[in-house]
Design a protein around this motif. Structure first.
Motif, PDB file in Angstrom:
ATOM      1  N   LEU A  24       0.614  -1.112  -0.051  1.00 11.24           N
ATOM      2  CA  LEU A  24       0.186   0.049   0.190  1.00 11.24           C
ATOM      3  C   LEU A  24       0.737   1.358   0.071  1.00 11.24           C
ATOM      4  O   LEU A  24       0.543   2.065  -0.839  1.00 11.24           O
ATOM      5  CB  LEU A  24      -0.977  -0.188   1.223  1.00 11.24           C
ATOM      6  N   THR A  25       1.980   1.240   0.886  1.00 11.75           N
ATOM      7  CA  THR A  25       2.817   2.444   0.830  1.00 11.75           C
ATOM      8  C   THR A  25       3.502   2.553  -0.511  1.00 11.75           C
ATOM      9  O   THR A  25       3.512   3.719  -1.053  1.00 11.75           O
ATOM     10  CB  THR A  25       3.840   2.246   2.013  1.00 11.75           C
ATOM     11  N   CYS A  26       3.856   1.801  -1.166  1.00 11.61           N
ATOM     12  CA  CYS A  26       4.566   1.737  -2.386  1.00 11.61           C
ATOM     13  C   CYS A  26       3.527   2.262  -3.395  1.00 11.61           C
ATOM     14  O   CYS A  26       4.001   3.086  -4.157  1.00 11.61           O
ATOM     15  CB  CYS A  26       5.386   0.262  -2.710  1.00 11.61           C
ATOM     16  N   CYS A  27       2.347   1.607  -3.562  1.00 13.17           N
ATOM     17  CA  CYS A  27       1.276   1.928  -4.493  1.00 13.17           C
ATOM     18  C   CYS A  27       0.845   3.273  -4.145  1.00 13.17           C
ATOM     19  O   CYS A  27       0.759   3.939  -5.455  1.00 13.17           O
ATOM     20  CB  CYS A  27       0.243   0.805  -4.496  1.00 13.17           C
ATOM     21  N   ALA A  56       4.676   2.417  -9.114  1.00 12.00           N
ATOM     22  CA  ALA A  56       4.162   1.904  -7.811  1.00 12.00           C
ATOM     23  C   ALA A  56       5.208   0.587  -7.816  1.00 12.00           C
ATOM     24  O   ALA A  56       5.678  -0.002  -6.732  1.00 12.00           O
ATOM     25  CB  ALA A  56       2.983   1.325  -8.108  1.00 12.00           C
ATOM     26  N   PHE A  57       5.487  -0.121  -8.912  1.00 12.70           N
ATOM     27  CA  PHE A  57       6.379  -1.144  -8.813  1.00 12.70           C
ATOM     28  C   PHE A  57       7.816  -0.941  -8.616  1.00 12.70           C
ATOM     29  O   PHE A  57       8.483  -1.480  -7.785  1.00 12.70           O
ATOM     30  CB  PHE A  57       6.608  -1.835 -10.339  1.00 12.70           C
ATOM     31  N   MET A  58       8.211   0.218  -9.233  1.00 14.63           N
ATOM     32  CA  MET A  58       9.489   0.892  -8.794  1.00 14.63           C
ATOM     33  C   MET A  58       9.857   0.943  -7.355  1.00 14.63           C
ATOM     34  O   MET A  58      10.801   0.721  -6.837  1.00 14.63           O
ATOM     35  CB  MET A  58       9.933   1.949  -9.608  1.00 14.63           C
ATOM     36  N   PHE A  59       8.675   1.809  -6.739  1.00 13.74           N
ATOM     37  CA  PHE A  59       8.896   1.948  -5.207  1.00 13.74           C
ATOM     38  C   PHE A  59       8.962   0.708  -4.470  1.00 13.74           C
ATOM     39  O   PHE A  59       9.447   0.640  -3.437  1.00 13.74           O
ATOM     40  CB  PHE A  59       8.028   3.162  -4.844  1.00 13.74           C
ATOM     41  N   GLY A  60       8.070  -0.261  -4.995  1.00  9.31           N
ATOM     42  CA  GLY A  60       7.823  -1.551  -4.273  1.00  9.31           C
ATOM     43  C   GLY A  60       8.986  -2.195  -4.131  1.00  9.31           C
ATOM     44  O   GLY A  60       9.503  -2.708  -3.094  1.00  9.31           O
ATOM     45  N   MET A  93      -2.817  -5.012  -6.189  1.00  6.75           N
ATOM     46  CA  MET A  93      -3.240  -3.716  -5.718  1.00  6.75           C
ATOM     47  C   MET A  93      -3.429  -2.753  -6.729  1.00  6.75           C
ATOM     48  O   MET A  93      -4.625  -1.944  -6.891  1.00  6.75           O
ATOM     49  CB  MET A  93      -2.189  -3.063  -4.820  1.00  6.75           C
ATOM     50  N   GLU A  94      -2.468  -2.603  -7.902  1.00 12.42           N
ATOM     51  CA  GLU A  94      -2.518  -1.622  -8.808  1.00 12.42           C
ATOM     52  C   GLU A  94      -3.930  -2.046  -9.784  1.00 12.42           C
ATOM     53  O   GLU A  94      -4.497  -1.140 -10.212  1.00 12.42           O
ATOM     54  CB  GLU A  94      -1.334  -1.964  -9.834  1.00 12.42           C
ATOM     55  N   LEU A  95      -3.918  -3.235  -9.778  1.00 11.62           N
ATOM     56  CA  LEU A  95      -5.258  -3.671 -10.959  1.00 11.62           C
ATOM     57  C   LEU A  95      -6.575  -3.254 -10.298  1.00 11.62           C
ATOM     58  O   LEU A  95      -7.354  -2.636 -10.646  1.00 11.62           O
ATOM     59  CB  LEU A  95      -5.405  -5.053 -11.081  1.00 11.62           C
TER      60      LEU A  95
END
Length: 155
Positions: A24-27, A56-60, A93-95
């Motif tokens: 959630l934080t990353c997204c 979102a993926f990069m930060f995750g 989460m992104e979907l």
């Protein structure tokens, strides 16, 4: 059969909640930064979604990689662990998040100064969190997802 769980929680549900909070934080960082950049660059809706999802993926992966590398894991192995632990969670989460934004009339076109942008984003992330916890729990119980990080605790 349940596997060992990260963070010593002993509970697959608690581990899933922790994994999903990380996601959630990353997204949220990726979504907000993506929308800000997209608005500043005048990108259309489709590109805005693509930028936000990529961020979102990069930060995750980055938020997983840092501590893993600091724990002494070689960067190549750390990258494999980050991908194995985070990909399904972030993708779920992104979907959910983006599907909700697309379903709320006007949300995708709302600007950063619009209340619609912020309440739809917050609600979309909350819904995505609730729907991603069982996905992460399912993965953890099977020794996948964030459970792969448990091997770090075993060394």
């Amino acid at each position: 059969m349940e596997h060992a769980h990260p963070h010593g929680s002993g509970s697959p549900t608690r581990s899933a909640i922790q994994a999903t909070l990380h996601c959630l934080t990353c997204c949220a960082i990726g979504e907000i930064l993506g929308m800000v950049l997209s608005a500043a660059l005048g990108l259309g809706n489709a590109l805005s979604i693509i930028v936000s999802v990529l961020l979102a993926f990069m930060f995750g992966y980055a938020l997983t990689l840092g501590p893993v590398i600091r724990a002494g894991i070689a960067p190549r192995r750390a990258a494999r662990l980050a991908i194995a632990s985070d990909t399904v969670s972030i993708a779920t989460m992104e979907l959910v998040d983006n599907a909700f934004i697309l379903l709320v009339p006007g949300a995708i076109a709302a600007g950063l100064a619009d209340d619609l942008f912020w309440w739809s984003l917050l609600l979309s992330l909350a819904i995505a969190f609730v729907l991603t916890v069982p996905v992460n729990r399912w993965l953890i119980v099977r020794g996948r997802g964030h459970a792969v990080m448990h091997e770090l605790h075993a060394h």
